[in-house]
Scaffold this motif. Structure first.
Motif, PDB file in Angstrom:
ATOM      1  N   ALA A  33     -34.716 -23.991 -52.253  1.00 54.09           N
ATOM      2  CA  ALA A  33     -36.260 -24.762 -51.820  1.00 54.09           C
ATOM      3  C   ALA A  33     -37.206 -24.374 -53.212  1.00 54.09           C
ATOM      4  N   ALA A  34     -36.962 -23.042 -53.627  1.00 54.13           N
ATOM      5  CA  ALA A  34     -37.838 -22.823 -54.977  1.00 54.13           C
ATOM      6  C   ALA A  34     -37.732 -23.666 -55.868  1.00 54.13           C
ATOM      7  N   ARG A  35     -36.402 -24.008 -56.338  1.00 50.33           N
ATOM      8  CA  ARG A  35     -35.904 -24.751 -57.384  1.00 50.33           C
ATOM      9  C   ARG A  35     -36.548 -26.348 -57.089  1.00 50.33           C
ATOM     10  N   SER A  36     -36.247 -26.838 -55.810  1.00 53.53           N
ATOM     11  CA  SER A  36     -36.622 -28.057 -55.521  1.00 53.53           C
ATOM     12  C   SER A  36     -38.192 -28.236 -55.499  1.00 53.53           C
ATOM     13  N   PHE A  37     -39.024 -27.224 -55.219  1.00 56.36           N
ATOM     14  CA  PHE A  37     -40.311 -27.388 -55.239  1.00 56.36           C
ATOM     15  C   PHE A  37     -41.036 -27.282 -56.505  1.00 56.36           C
ATOM     16  N   ALA A  38     -40.220 -26.602 -57.524  1.00 56.48           N
ATOM     17  CA  ALA A  38     -40.463 -26.502 -58.983  1.00 56.48           C
ATOM     18  C   ALA A  38     -40.167 -27.987 -59.544  1.00 56.48           C
ATOM     19  N   THR A  39     -39.169 -28.440 -59.304  1.00 59.04           N
ATOM     20  CA  THR A  39     -38.781 -29.806 -59.760  1.00 59.04           C
ATOM     21  C   THR A  39     -39.791 -30.983 -59.360  1.00 59.04           C
ATOM     22  N   GLU A  40     -40.275 -30.801 -58.060  1.00 59.65           N
ATOM     23  CA  GLU A  40     -41.123 -31.858 -57.379  1.00 59.65           C
ATOM     24  C   GLU A  40     -42.663 -31.599 -58.112  1.00 59.65           C
ATOM     25  N   ALA A  41     -43.000 -30.409 -58.545  1.00 57.39           N
ATOM     26  CA  ALA A  41     -44.228 -30.047 -59.069  1.00 57.39           C
ATOM     27  C   ALA A  41     -44.188 -30.412 -60.557  1.00 57.39           C
ATOM     28  N   ALA A  42     -43.048 -30.472 -61.203  1.00 58.91           N
ATOM     29  CA  ALA A  42     -42.873 -30.945 -62.524  1.00 58.91           C
ATOM     30  C   ALA A  42     -43.202 -32.426 -62.696  1.00 58.91           C
ATOM     31  N   HIS A  43     -42.895 -33.261 -61.820  1.00 54.55           N
ATOM     32  CA  HIS A  43     -43.089 -34.606 -61.768  1.00 54.55           C
ATOM     33  C   HIS A  43     -44.351 -35.161 -60.901  1.00 54.55           C
ATOM     34  N   ARG A  44     -45.092 -34.239 -60.517  1.00 56.68           N
ATOM     35  CA  ARG A  44     -46.304 -34.498 -59.710  1.00 56.68           C
ATOM     36  C   ARG A  44     -47.306 -35.133 -60.833  1.00 56.68           C
ATOM     37  N   PRO A  45     -48.020 -36.180 -60.228  1.00 53.09           N
ATOM     38  CA  PRO A  45     -49.022 -36.852 -60.829  1.00 53.09           C
ATOM     39  C   PRO A  45     -50.114 -35.718 -61.174  1.00 53.09           C
ATOM     40  N   PRO A  46     -50.813 -35.980 -62.733  1.00 53.39           N
ATOM     41  CA  PRO A  46     -51.614 -34.766 -63.121  1.00 53.39           C
ATOM     42  C   PRO A  46     -52.960 -34.508 -62.484  1.00 53.39           C
ATOM     43  N   ILE A  47     -53.411 -35.906 -61.707  1.00 53.57           N
ATOM     44  CA  ILE A  47     -54.602 -35.762 -61.073  1.00 53.57           C
ATOM     45  C   ILE A  47     -54.408 -36.405 -59.594  1.00 53.57           C
ATOM     46  N   ASP A  48     -55.439 -36.087 -58.642  1.00 53.05           N
ATOM     47  CA  ASP A  48     -55.205 -36.894 -57.568  1.00 53.05           C
ATOM     48  C   ASP A  48     -56.068 -38.172 -57.489  1.00 53.05           C
ATOM     49  N   LEU A  49     -55.358 -39.177 -57.514  1.00 53.71           N
ATOM     50  CA  LEU A  49     -56.170 -40.518 -56.933  1.00 53.71           C
ATOM     51  C   LEU A  49     -55.800 -40.952 -55.671  1.00 53.71           C
ATOM     52  N   HIS A  50     -56.549 -41.681 -55.034  1.00 53.53           N
ATOM     53  CA  HIS A  50     -56.287 -42.028 -53.633  1.00 53.53           C
ATOM     54  C   HIS A  50     -56.718 -43.708 -53.664  1.00 53.53           C
ATOM     55  N   GLY A  51     -56.149 -44.193 -52.442  1.00 55.29           N
ATOM     56  CA  GLY A  51     -56.304 -45.758 -52.402  1.00 55.29           C
ATOM     57  C   GLY A  51     -55.161 -46.430 -52.426  1.00 55.29           C
ATOM     58  N   LEU A  52     -54.895 -47.417 -51.981  1.00 55.31           N
ATOM     59  CA  LEU A  52     -53.823 -48.567 -52.187  1.00 55.31           C
ATOM     60  C   LEU A  52     -53.366 -48.447 -53.529  1.00 55.31           C
ATOM     61  N   HIS A  53     -53.955 -48.823 -54.525  1.00 57.58           N
ATOM     62  CA  HIS A  53     -53.350 -48.831 -55.827  1.00 57.58           C
ATOM     63  C   HIS A  53     -53.030 -47.657 -56.378  1.00 57.58           C
ATOM     64  N   ALA A  54     -53.468 -46.711 -55.880  1.00 59.54           N
ATOM     65  CA  ALA A  54     -53.323 -45.218 -56.159  1.00 59.54           C
ATOM     66  C   ALA A  54     -51.724 -44.778 -55.534  1.00 59.54           C
ATOM     67  N   ARG A  55     -51.423 -45.121 -54.320  1.00 63.06           N
ATOM     68  CA  ARG A  55     -50.347 -44.929 -53.709  1.00 63.06           C
ATOM     69  C   ARG A  55     -48.983 -45.670 -54.646  1.00 63.06           C
ATOM     70  N   TYR A  56     -49.245 -46.798 -54.980  1.00 64.31           N
ATOM     71  CA  TYR A  56     -48.375 -47.538 -55.789  1.00 64.31           C
ATOM     72  C   TYR A  56     -48.039 -46.634 -57.242  1.00 64.31           C
ATOM     73  N   ALA A  57     -49.203 -46.554 -57.771  1.00 62.67           N
ATOM     74  CA  ALA A  57     -49.095 -45.734 -59.165  1.00 62.67           C
ATOM     75  C   ALA A  57     -48.592 -44.432 -58.850  1.00 62.67           C
ATOM     76  N   ASN A  58     -49.053 -43.506 -57.892  1.00 62.59           N
ATOM     77  CA  ASN A  58     -48.398 -42.530 -58.012  1.00 62.59           C
ATOM     78  C   ASN A  58     -46.897 -42.299 -57.759  1.00 62.59           C
ATOM     79  N   ALA A  59     -46.390 -43.316 -57.102  1.00 56.80           N
ATOM     80  CA  ALA A  59     -45.042 -43.234 -56.615  1.00 56.80           C
ATOM     81  C   ALA A  59     -44.313 -43.766 -57.827  1.00 56.80           C
ATOM     82  N   THR A  60     -44.760 -44.674 -58.570  1.00 51.87           N
ATOM     83  CA  THR A  60     -44.275 -45.246 -59.885  1.00 51.87           C
ATOM     84  C   THR A  60     -44.312 -44.144 -60.878  1.00 51.87           C
ATOM     85  N   TYR A  61     -45.294 -43.297 -60.894  1.00 50.18           N
ATOM     86  CA  TYR A  61     -45.439 -42.118 -61.983  1.00 50.18           C
ATOM     87  C   TYR A  61     -44.404 -41.191 -61.649  1.00 50.18           C
TER      88      TYR A  61
END
Length: 225
Positions: A33-61
């Motif tokens: 679980a720790a490794r999985s969390f660390a892996t997900e964190a490494a690929h997380r977008p650097p800033i929090d953006l919200h809204g329709l366009h951000a949902r697609y952009a975040n998933a693409t990132y």
């Protein structure tokens, strides 16, 4: 007595083994679980953006980060955005609601397969399937925001009554690092507004600098030639 003793030790050993196995299993699960969390964190977008366009952009990132194609996807999305801005036929294809989702999805696959990364192709097919291709330009802009944040780039605009010299522009950019941090890269855009009476208007992102800072930068730009 021997059988009783043997039975006792057998039960005791079984209990110890069960406890050890249970403890080991919990430890393994926790480590995974720790490794999985660390892996997900490494690929997380650097800033929090919200809204329709951000949902697609975040998933693409996230998808591009996992595939190691963040820069490539940015180039591809900006190229598609530019094409939409300059090609009437492509813009019409993206925006025309009379073209069915299935037809748009097939056209996207035919047009982009082998020419873009898998992440960009997946995004475009999803947008086609969701009747959201018209949102592509704004999604590309939002993705670019994420990439600029990843690179530590901060956009700033300086509006002055007269055009600044290169030396003045460089001095302003260096002075603005006190506001954005020395580890950030200031991407400076300069504009001229002849109606501006003296000094400078300084904007970083969607925020204006306080007057004292703007005044200091204004004085600095006047002294550098």
């Amino acid at each position: 007595k021997k059988r009783q003793s043997s039975s006792f030790f057998s039960k005791h050993a079984h209990t110890m083994l069960s406890r050890f196995t249970s403890s080991t299993s919990r430890s393994v699960v926790q480590q995974m679980a720790a490794r999985s969390f660390a892996t997900e964190a490494a690929h997380r977008p650097p800033i929090d953006l919200h809204g329709l366009h951000a949902r697609y952009a975040n998933a693409t990132y996230v998808a591009a980060s996992k595939a190691g194609t963040l820069d490539k996807v940015e180039e591809e999305l900006l190229a598609l955005q530019q094409t939409a801005a300059t090609s009437t036929s492509f813009a019409s294809f993206l925006e025309n609601p009379m073209i069915s989702r299935d037809v748009k999805e097939k056209n996207v696959v035919d047009m982009l397969t082998g020419k873009t990364s898998e992440t960009t192709l997946n995004l475009m097919t999803v947008l086609a399937g969701n009747a959201r291709l018209a949102d592509l330009p704004k999604i590309a802009t939002t993705y670019q925001q994420l990439m600029k944040a990843k690179r530590g780039e901060v956009e700033a605009t300086i509006i002055s009554a007269d055009a600044l010299t290169k030396a003045q522009t460089d001095a302003v950019a260096n002075a603005m690092k006190t506001q954005v941090g020395a580890d950030k890269k200031v991407i400076l855009e300069t504009k001229v507004d002849p109606t501006l009476i003296g000094g400078l208007q300084v904007q970083i992102g969607d925020q204006f600098l306080d007057l004292s800072v703007a005044s200091r930068i204004s004085e600095l730009s006047k002294t550098v030639v």
